[in-house]
Design an enzyme around this catalytic site. Structure first.
Site, PDB file in Angstrom:
ATOM      1  N   LYS A 170       0.824  -1.227   0.000  1.00  0.00           N
ATOM      2  CA  LYS A 170       0.000   0.000   0.000  1.00  0.00           C
ATOM      3  C   LYS A 170       0.850   1.266   0.000  1.00  0.00           C
ATOM      4  O   LYS A 170       0.621   2.171  -0.786  1.00  0.00           O
ATOM      5  CB  LYS A 170      -0.883   0.063   1.248  1.00  0.00           C
ATOM      6  CG  LYS A 170      -2.084  -0.839   1.218  1.00  0.00           C
ATOM      7  CD  LYS A 170      -3.033  -0.501   2.355  1.00  0.00           C
ATOM      8  CE  LYS A 170      -2.391  -0.429   3.705  1.00  0.00           C
ATOM      9  NZ  LYS A 170      -2.223  -1.581   4.509  1.00  0.00           N
TER      10      LYS A 170
ATOM     11  N   ARG B  76     -11.015   1.852   8.128  1.00  0.00           N
ATOM     12  CA  ARG B  76     -10.715   0.488   8.554  1.00  0.00           C
ATOM     13  C   ARG B  76     -11.873  -0.165   9.287  1.00  0.00           C
ATOM     14  O   ARG B  76     -11.769  -1.310   9.697  1.00  0.00           O
ATOM     15  CB  ARG B  76      -9.476   0.488   9.458  1.00  0.00           C
ATOM     16  CG  ARG B  76      -8.215   0.347   8.654  1.00  0.00           C
ATOM     17  CD  ARG B  76      -7.017   0.120   9.546  1.00  0.00           C
ATOM     18  NE  ARG B  76      -5.907  -0.327   8.738  1.00  0.00           N
ATOM     19  CZ  ARG B  76      -4.647   0.057   8.901  1.00  0.00           C
ATOM     20  NH1 ARG B  76      -4.314   0.887   9.838  1.00  0.00           N
ATOM     21  NH2 ARG B  76      -3.710  -0.404   8.123  1.00  0.00           N
TER      22      ARG B  76
ATOM     23  N   ARG C 214      11.166  -5.606   5.566  1.00  0.00           N
ATOM     24  CA  ARG C 214      10.841  -4.206   5.265  1.00  0.00           C
ATOM     25  C   ARG C 214      11.633  -3.239   6.143  1.00  0.00           C
ATOM     26  O   ARG C 214      11.675  -3.375   7.356  1.00  0.00           O
ATOM     27  CB  ARG C 214       9.337  -3.978   5.480  1.00  0.00           C
ATOM     28  CG  ARG C 214       8.924  -2.527   5.337  1.00  0.00           C
ATOM     29  CD  ARG C 214       7.464  -2.405   5.061  1.00  0.00           C
ATOM     30  NE  ARG C 214       6.639  -2.493   6.263  1.00  0.00           N
ATOM     31  CZ  ARG C 214       5.321  -2.284   6.257  1.00  0.00           C
ATOM     32  NH1 ARG C 214       4.697  -2.009   5.135  1.00  0.00           N
ATOM     33  NH2 ARG C 214       4.632  -2.368   7.374  1.00  0.00           N
TER      34      ARG C 214
ATOM     35  N   ARG D 229      10.268  -0.921  11.371  1.00  0.00           N
ATOM     36  CA  ARG D 229       9.181  -0.397  12.188  1.00  0.00           C
ATOM     37  C   ARG D 229       9.001  -1.260  13.424  1.00  0.00           C
ATOM     38  O   ARG D 229       9.084  -2.468  13.359  1.00  0.00           O
ATOM     39  CB  ARG D 229       7.884  -0.367  11.377  1.00  0.00           C
ATOM     40  CG  ARG D 229       7.747   0.871  10.537  1.00  0.00           C
ATOM     41  CD  ARG D 229       6.598   0.792   9.602  1.00  0.00           C
ATOM     42  NE  ARG D 229       5.358   0.320  10.216  1.00  0.00           N
ATOM     43  CZ  ARG D 229       4.199   0.248   9.564  1.00  0.00           C
ATOM     44  NH1 ARG D 229       4.136   0.611   8.295  1.00  0.00           N
ATOM     45  NH2 ARG D 229       3.122  -0.195  10.164  1.00  0.00           N
TER      46      ARG D 229
ATOM     47  N   ARG E 229      -2.537  -7.682  13.419  1.00  0.00           N
ATOM     48  CA  ARG E 229      -2.945  -6.654  12.452  1.00  0.00           C
ATOM     49  C   ARG E 229      -3.630  -7.298  11.244  1.00  0.00           C
ATOM     50  O   ARG E 229      -4.597  -6.777  10.706  1.00  0.00           O
ATOM     51  CB  ARG E 229      -1.719  -5.861  11.985  1.00  0.00           C
ATOM     52  CG  ARG E 229      -1.367  -4.710  12.915  1.00  0.00           C
ATOM     53  CD  ARG E 229       0.112  -4.406  12.898  1.00  0.00           C
ATOM     54  NE  ARG E 229       0.614  -3.964  11.625  1.00  0.00           N
ATOM     55  CZ  ARG E 229       1.884  -4.094  11.238  1.00  0.00           C
ATOM     56  NH1 ARG E 229       2.758  -4.675  12.027  1.00  0.00           N
ATOM     57  NH2 ARG E 229       2.272  -3.648  10.080  1.00  0.00           N
TER      58      ARG E 229
END
Ligand code: AMP
Length: 209
Positions: free
Chosen positions: A13, A88, A122, A154, A166
């Site tokens: 995204k 969301r 990531r 992160r 999540r």
């Protein structure tokens, strides 16, 4: 053009939103990034949001809706926006439909195992927010190509439990939203398992731009 980007964490995204933002000349608004900026600055809002973000839970609606609607009503978004991470749930969807309904919703479809694998690799630039992964590593290890800052993983990508929470949340909360947008005829399904360029080409075709 008002665009919403949807997909599980790791589906691309952020990366695709940034490409699209450059292509269309409209801002990319990432709700997660707005919060991370508040956390880095140590604001009251950041302190409240951090408690939820670190354990992979959603930040309460009253906080999120206020932050997002302020961003969507700013002069920078007068020509449109690419919104990543909102709505969301149904409450957020209603808030959005009442004032800034999406023209298009891009759904990046990716299986959970591939997404978990991508998240483990990531890295993100804390300064300019460029995202790196296994298939697009920085030229110099650990350093951002764009601005030279030291890359970080992160906080919420470091814990498999938080990642899984999540993802489960996404499936539970997004089902109805996806159904709503599909019925409305604005949903575009994209195969996000392909490489970055191919995914981007699919998105451009879906939007007709
Ligand atoms: P993201 O960068 O989209 O993965 O978002 C990081 C975290 O920010 C999420 O795990 C949530 O805790 C919080 N967050 C982002 N968008 C929302 C939203 N629309 N509603 C509630 N919490 C959100």
């Amino acid at each position: 053009m008002k665009i919403v980007m949807m997909g599980i964490q790791g589906s691309g995204k952020g990366t695709q939103s940034k490409l699209l933002s450059r292509h269309l000349g409209i801002p990319h608004i990432s709700v997660g990034e707005l919060f991370r900026e508040h956390i880095a600055k140590g604001t009251e809002l950041g302190k409240k949001a951090e408690q939820y973000i670190n354990i992979g839970e959603l930040v309460p609606d009253e906080i999120v809706i206020d932050v997002v609607m302020t961003a969507l009503n700013s002069p920078e978004t007068s020509k449109g926006f690419i919104l990543d991470g909102f709505p969301r749930n149904k409450v957020q969807l209603t808030a959005m439909e009442e004032s800034k309904p999406a023209d298009y919703v891009i759904l990046l479809e990716l299986d959970e195992q591939t997404a978990i694998h991508r998240l483990a690799h990531r890295l993100e630039c804390p300064r300019c927010h460029t995202i790196y992964g296994k298939n697009n590593p920085p030229k110099q290890e650990g350093i951002c190509d764009v601005c030279g800052a030291t890359l970080v993983q992160r906080n919420d990508d470091q814990k498999v439990e938080a990642i899984k929470r999540r993802m489960n949340l996404f499936y539970q909360e997004s089902k109805d939203i996806i159904q709503y947008y599909e019925k409305k005829g604005v949903l575009k399904r994209i195969d996000a398992s392909l490489d970055e360029t191919k995914v981007f080409q699919q998105i451009l075709r879906a939007l007709g731009v």
